[in-house]
Design a protein around this motif. Structure first.
Motif, PDB file in Angstrom:
ATOM      1  N   ILE A  52      48.594  31.222  27.828  1.00 11.38           N
ATOM      2  CA  ILE A  52      48.087  30.978  26.513  1.00 11.38           C
ATOM      3  C   ILE A  52      47.522  29.597  26.406  1.00 11.38           C
ATOM      4  CG2 ILE A  52      48.823  30.573  24.151  1.00 11.38           C
ATOM      5  CD1 ILE A  52      50.932  32.815  24.489  1.00 11.38           C
ATOM      6  N   LEU A  53      48.322  28.611  27.059  1.00 11.32           N
ATOM      7  CA  LEU A  53      47.519  27.049  26.989  1.00 11.32           C
ATOM      8  C   LEU A  53      46.489  26.743  27.497  1.00 11.32           C
ATOM      9  CD1 LEU A  53      51.128  25.216  27.219  1.00 11.32           C
ATOM     10  CD2 LEU A  53      49.587  25.673  25.084  1.00 11.32           C
ATOM     11  N   ALA A  54      46.196  27.690  28.867  1.00 10.81           N
ATOM     12  CA  ALA A  54      45.166  27.448  29.677  1.00 10.81           C
ATOM     13  C   ALA A  54      43.892  28.281  29.719  1.00 10.81           C
ATOM     14  CB  ALA A  54      45.666  27.581  31.073  1.00 10.81           C
ATOM     15  N   ILE A  55      44.106  29.444  29.094  1.00  9.18           N
ATOM     16  CA  ILE A  55      42.950  30.463  29.286  1.00  9.18           C
ATOM     17  C   ILE A  55      41.610  29.999  28.428  1.00  9.18           C
ATOM     18  CG2 ILE A  55      43.660  31.700  27.222  1.00  9.18           C
ATOM     19  CD1 ILE A  55      43.065  34.343  29.139  1.00  9.18           C
ATOM     20  N   ASP A  56      41.702  29.408  27.450  1.00 13.25           N
ATOM     21  CA  ASP A  56      40.533  28.967  26.693  1.00 13.25           C
ATOM     22  C   ASP A  56      39.699  28.021  27.587  1.00 13.25           C
ATOM     23  OD1 ASP A  56      38.884  29.419  24.061  1.00 13.25           O
ATOM     24  OD2 ASP A  56      39.281  27.217  24.137  1.00 13.25           O
ATOM     25  N   GLU A  57      40.308  27.031  28.070  1.00 10.82           N
ATOM     26  CA  GLU A  57      39.726  26.204  28.730  1.00 10.82           C
ATOM     27  C   GLU A  57      39.336  26.601  30.192  1.00 10.82           C
ATOM     28  OE1 GLU A  57      37.759  22.469  29.678  1.00 10.82           O
ATOM     29  OE2 GLU A  57      38.843  23.213  27.784  1.00 10.82           O
ATOM     30  N   VAL A  58      40.211  27.438  30.748  1.00 17.39           N
ATOM     31  CA  VAL A  58      39.484  27.979  31.935  1.00 17.39           C
ATOM     32  C   VAL A  58      38.372  28.856  31.769  1.00 17.39           C
ATOM     33  CG1 VAL A  58      40.150  29.535  33.963  1.00 17.39           C
ATOM     34  CG2 VAL A  58      41.967  28.138  33.139  1.00 17.39           C
ATOM     35  N   VAL A  59      38.307  29.678  30.993  1.00 12.84           N
ATOM     36  CA  VAL A  59      37.099  30.439  30.522  1.00 12.84           C
ATOM     37  C   VAL A  59      35.598  29.484  30.231  1.00 12.84           C
ATOM     38  CG1 VAL A  59      35.891  32.079  29.027  1.00 12.84           C
ATOM     39  CG2 VAL A  59      38.215  32.455  30.033  1.00 12.84           C
ATOM     40  N   ARG A  60      36.043  28.824  29.259  1.00 11.85           N
ATOM     41  CA  ARG A  60      35.026  27.489  28.832  1.00 11.85           C
ATOM     42  C   ARG A  60      34.380  26.857  30.370  1.00 11.85           C
ATOM     43  NH1 ARG A  60      34.441  26.075  23.518  1.00 11.85           N
ATOM     44  NH2 ARG A  60      36.204  26.975  21.995  1.00 11.85           N
ATOM     45  N   LYS A  61      35.395  26.451  31.003  1.00 14.16           N
ATOM     46  CA  LYS A  61      34.928  25.675  32.242  1.00 14.16           C
ATOM     47  C   LYS A  61      34.092  26.511  33.433  1.00 14.16           C
ATOM     48  CE  LYS A  61      36.505  21.893  35.314  1.00 14.16           C
ATOM     49  NZ  LYS A  61      35.052  22.303  36.188  1.00 14.16           N
ATOM     50  N   THR A  62      34.683  27.786  33.491  1.00 17.20           N
ATOM     51  CA  THR A  62      34.159  28.910  34.401  1.00 17.20           C
ATOM     52  C   THR A  62      32.600  28.997  33.784  1.00 17.20           C
ATOM     53  OG1 THR A  62      36.039  29.717  34.860  1.00 17.20           O
ATOM     54  CG2 THR A  62      34.223  31.032  34.972  1.00 17.20           C
ATOM     55  N   LEU A  63      32.488  29.381  32.744  1.00 13.71           N
ATOM     56  CA  LEU A  63      30.939  29.480  32.087  1.00 13.71           C
ATOM     57  C   LEU A  63      30.241  28.367  32.149  1.00 13.71           C
ATOM     58  CD1 LEU A  63      31.713  31.292  28.812  1.00 13.71           C
ATOM     59  CD2 LEU A  63      30.570  32.140  30.896  1.00 13.71           C
ATOM     60  N   PRO A  82      48.572  46.478  36.912  1.00 11.68           N
ATOM     61  CA  PRO A  82      49.756  45.931  36.633  1.00 11.68           C
ATOM     62  C   PRO A  82      49.948  44.610  36.867  1.00 11.68           C
ATOM     63  CG  PRO A  82      49.757  47.021  38.807  1.00 11.68           C
ATOM     64  CD  PRO A  82      48.250  46.919  38.281  1.00 11.68           C
ATOM     65  N   GLY A  83      51.185  44.390  36.356  1.00 11.53           N
ATOM     66  CA  GLY A  83      51.852  42.823  36.336  1.00 11.53           C
ATOM     67  C   GLY A  83      52.709  42.306  35.150  1.00 11.53           C
ATOM     68  N   LEU A  84      53.027  41.284  35.366  1.00 17.36           N
ATOM     69  CA  LEU A  84      53.931  40.824  34.316  1.00 17.36           C
ATOM     70  C   LEU A  84      53.253  40.737  32.862  1.00 17.36           C
ATOM     71  CD1 LEU A  84      55.338  37.184  35.980  1.00 17.36           C
ATOM     72  CD2 LEU A  84      56.254  39.634  36.222  1.00 17.36           C
ATOM     73  N   ILE A  85      53.872  41.473  32.171  1.00 20.99           N
ATOM     74  CA  ILE A  85      53.125  42.193  30.984  1.00 20.99           C
ATOM     75  C   ILE A  85      52.944  40.829  29.893  1.00 20.99           C
ATOM     76  CG2 ILE A  85      55.204  42.714  29.552  1.00 20.99           C
ATOM     77  CD1 ILE A  85      51.878  44.761  29.683  1.00 20.99           C
ATOM     78  N   GLY A  86      53.593  39.926  29.878  1.00 22.04           N
ATOM     79  CA  GLY A  86      53.259  38.921  28.965  1.00 22.04           C
ATOM     80  C   GLY A  86      51.978  38.407  29.473  1.00 22.04           C
ATOM     81  N   GLY A  87      51.908  37.887  30.560  1.00 19.60           N
ATOM     82  CA  GLY A  87      50.648  37.204  31.081  1.00 19.60           C
ATOM     83  C   GLY A  87      49.551  38.524  30.964  1.00 19.60           C
ATOM     84  N   VAL A  88      49.684  39.619  31.390  1.00 12.28           N
ATOM     85  CA  VAL A  88      48.653  40.480  31.277  1.00 12.28           C
ATOM     86  C   VAL A  88      48.131  40.417  29.697  1.00 12.28           C
ATOM     87  CG1 VAL A  88      47.852  42.931  31.530  1.00 12.28           C
ATOM     88  CG2 VAL A  88      49.222  41.802  33.248  1.00 12.28           C
ATOM     89  N   LEU A  89      49.047  40.578  28.935  1.00 11.87           N
ATOM     90  CA  LEU A  89      48.576  40.558  27.523  1.00 11.87           C
ATOM     91  C   LEU A  89      47.572  39.473  27.034  1.00 11.87           C
ATOM     92  CD1 LEU A  89      51.785  41.840  25.714  1.00 11.87           C
ATOM     93  CD2 LEU A  89      49.526  42.792  25.445  1.00 11.87           C
ATOM     94  N   VAL A  90      48.168  38.194  27.707  1.00 12.12           N
ATOM     95  CA  VAL A  90      47.249  37.202  27.032  1.00 12.12           C
ATOM     96  C   VAL A  90      45.811  37.169  27.567  1.00 12.12           C
ATOM     97  CG1 VAL A  90      46.806  34.517  27.592  1.00 12.12           C
ATOM     98  CG2 VAL A  90      49.284  35.495  27.209  1.00 12.12           C
ATOM     99  N   GLY A  91      45.495  37.597  28.990  1.00 11.55           N
ATOM    100  CA  GLY A  91      44.091  37.623  29.473  1.00 11.55           C
ATOM    101  C   GLY A  91      43.618  38.818  28.882  1.00 11.55           C
ATOM    102  N   TRP A  92      43.869  39.824  28.717  1.00  7.92           N
ATOM    103  CA  TRP A  92      43.479  41.090  28.082  1.00  7.92           C
ATOM    104  C   TRP A  92      43.141  40.806  26.786  1.00  7.92           C
ATOM    105  CZ3 TRP A  92      40.714  44.887  29.580  1.00  7.92           C
ATOM    106  CH2 TRP A  92      40.476  45.858  28.502  1.00  7.92           C
ATOM    107  N   GLU A  93      44.068  40.416  26.002  1.00 13.19           N
ATOM    108  CA  GLU A  93      43.506  40.328  24.456  1.00 13.19           C
ATOM    109  C   GLU A  93      42.629  39.361  24.415  1.00 13.19           C
ATOM    110  OE1 GLU A  93      44.373  42.295  22.245  1.00 13.19           O
ATOM    111  OE2 GLU A  93      45.861  43.368  23.471  1.00 13.19           O
ATOM    112  N   PHE A  94      42.412  38.081  25.195  1.00 12.11           N
ATOM    113  CA  PHE A  94      41.599  37.145  25.074  1.00 12.11           C
ATOM    114  C   PHE A  94      40.152  37.915  25.323  1.00 12.11           C
ATOM    115  CE2 PHE A  94      38.513  34.014  26.798  1.00 12.11           C
ATOM    116  CZ  PHE A  94      38.942  32.773  25.818  1.00 12.11           C
ATOM    117  N   ALA A  95      40.047  38.849  26.269  1.00  9.79           N
ATOM    118  CA  ALA A  95      38.953  39.715  26.667  1.00  9.79           C
ATOM    119  C   ALA A  95      38.490  40.319  25.724  1.00  9.79           C
ATOM    120  CB  ALA A  95      39.166  40.296  28.015  1.00  9.79           C
TER     121      ALA A  95
END
Length: 341
Positions: A52-63, A82-95
């Motif tokens: 949650i803390l990292a994803i916004d900055e990671v995507v911004r920097k990637t672009l 598949p994966g740890l559902i808490g982590g999967v949810l973060v990336g998926w809902e962001f997308a």
């Protein structure tokens, strides 16, 4: 075609921009290893919070690293399991939010298919091919016939290879993640110092079992407590353990090449993917086997063996080309076998 790929299924928050000509324009991996090392493994709740803390900055920097804006992106892809559902949810809902806000098509990528298809990104491997998918959660031999078309030829009946490496490293006090450390220490040891078992190697079929090797290592450690601080003892344990795992993988692969379904498909390549594909002994043994069998051999670069956004972006492109994009809400899944694609 430009695809933004997002991966968050375990302890790496990653994003990449990949084009349909197999060029990786940018690729960021934020690793949480320092956060989990003191616990000796991934703590799911901490992992989800870190995503949650990292994803916004990671995507911004990637672009930004790709010299693109979100308007330049043609399709968005993200791991939906598949994966740890808490982590999967973060990336998926962001997308999902990004897709809805920008009206960009969205592809739900199976994390395992990301690993399975990465050799087509890096080596342009043609279907069909025989694939060893080895990671912390899975060890399988698959016949990859096409995108979303996989047949399991063999799989582990207990521990995955990656899990066995990590647990052996923990027994020896080598730290986390254990796989790379065991590989390095094995290079300094004697692979014949200890006679660890090769489970199922005298049996027909292509399934694996690594639990017995791990238990045998524990027995040696327990019986030699006074030697646990001895560097050569640890190196020999690692070398002997790794040799047993490699022998099991090669034995099962030899059976797979004699499998009627595999022979009928006539795969042109032997491929290894997943985090355990970084292991030097496994890569070397599989390359030798492919050469002897008259098959092409492919393994991803080391930075694309572990979880990464580039493989998700490429899997997104492959699926999008076939019209496999999200048309109704998708529920992320902690378990999602490749055979259910």
């Amino acid at each position: 075609m430009l695809c933004l790929g997002i991966e968050s299924s375990c302890d790496e928050t990653s994003a990449a921009v990949v084009d349909s000509d197999r060029n990786i324009l940018s690729h960021i991996i934020y690793s949480q290893i320092p956060d989990h090392q003191k616990y000796g493994g991934v703590v799911p709740e901490l992992a989800a919070r870190a995503h949650i803390l990292a994803i916004d900055e990671v995507v911004r920097k990637t672009l930004a690293d790709a010299g693109k804006t979100i308007n330049d992106i043609d399709v968005i892809a993200a791991t939906a399991g598949p994966g740890l559902i808490g982590g999967v949810l973060v990336g998926w809902e962001f997308a999902v939010g990004l897709s809805q806000a920008t009206n960009k098509p969205l592809v739900a990528v199976n994390h395992l298919e990301g690993h399975a298809l990465v050799p087509r990104l890096t080596n342009n491997v043609e279907f069909p091919y025989l694939l060893v998918l080895a990671s912390g959660g899975h060890t399988q031999i698959l016949l990859a016939r096409g995108v979303a078309d996989y047949e399991i030829i063999g799989q582990t009946l207990d521990d995955s290879a990656g899990e066995a490496f990590d647990k052996v490293a923990k027994m020896l006090g080598l730290g986390y993640p254990g796989g790379p450390i065991v590989d390095a220490r094995a290079g300094l040891g004697n692979p014949t110092a200890f006679k660890f078992p090769r489970p199922l190697c005298d049996k027909p079929g292509c399934d694996f079992s690594f639990s017995g090797i791990k238990t045998s290592v524990r027995t040696q450690v327990t019986n030699n407590k006074e030697r646990i601080a001895n560097e050569s003892f640890i190196n020999d344990i690692c070398a002997s353990f790794q040799a047993a795992v490699v022998d099991c993988i090669i034995n099962r692969l030899q059976n797979a090449l004699r499998n009627d379904r595999v022979k009928a498909a006539n795969p042109g390549a032997l491929v290894v993917a997943g985090g355990v594909a970084k292991n030097s002994a496994i890569r070397e043994a599989m390359e030798k086997m492919a050469l002897e069998a008259g098959l092409a051999y492919a393994a991803p670069p080391l930075n694309l063996c572990t979880d990464n956004g580039a493989m998700i972006a490429w899997a997104g492109i492959e699926n999008y080309r076939l019209g496999r994009m999200v048309k109704e809400p998708v529920a992320p899944r902690p378990r999602w076998p490749l055979t259910e694609l």
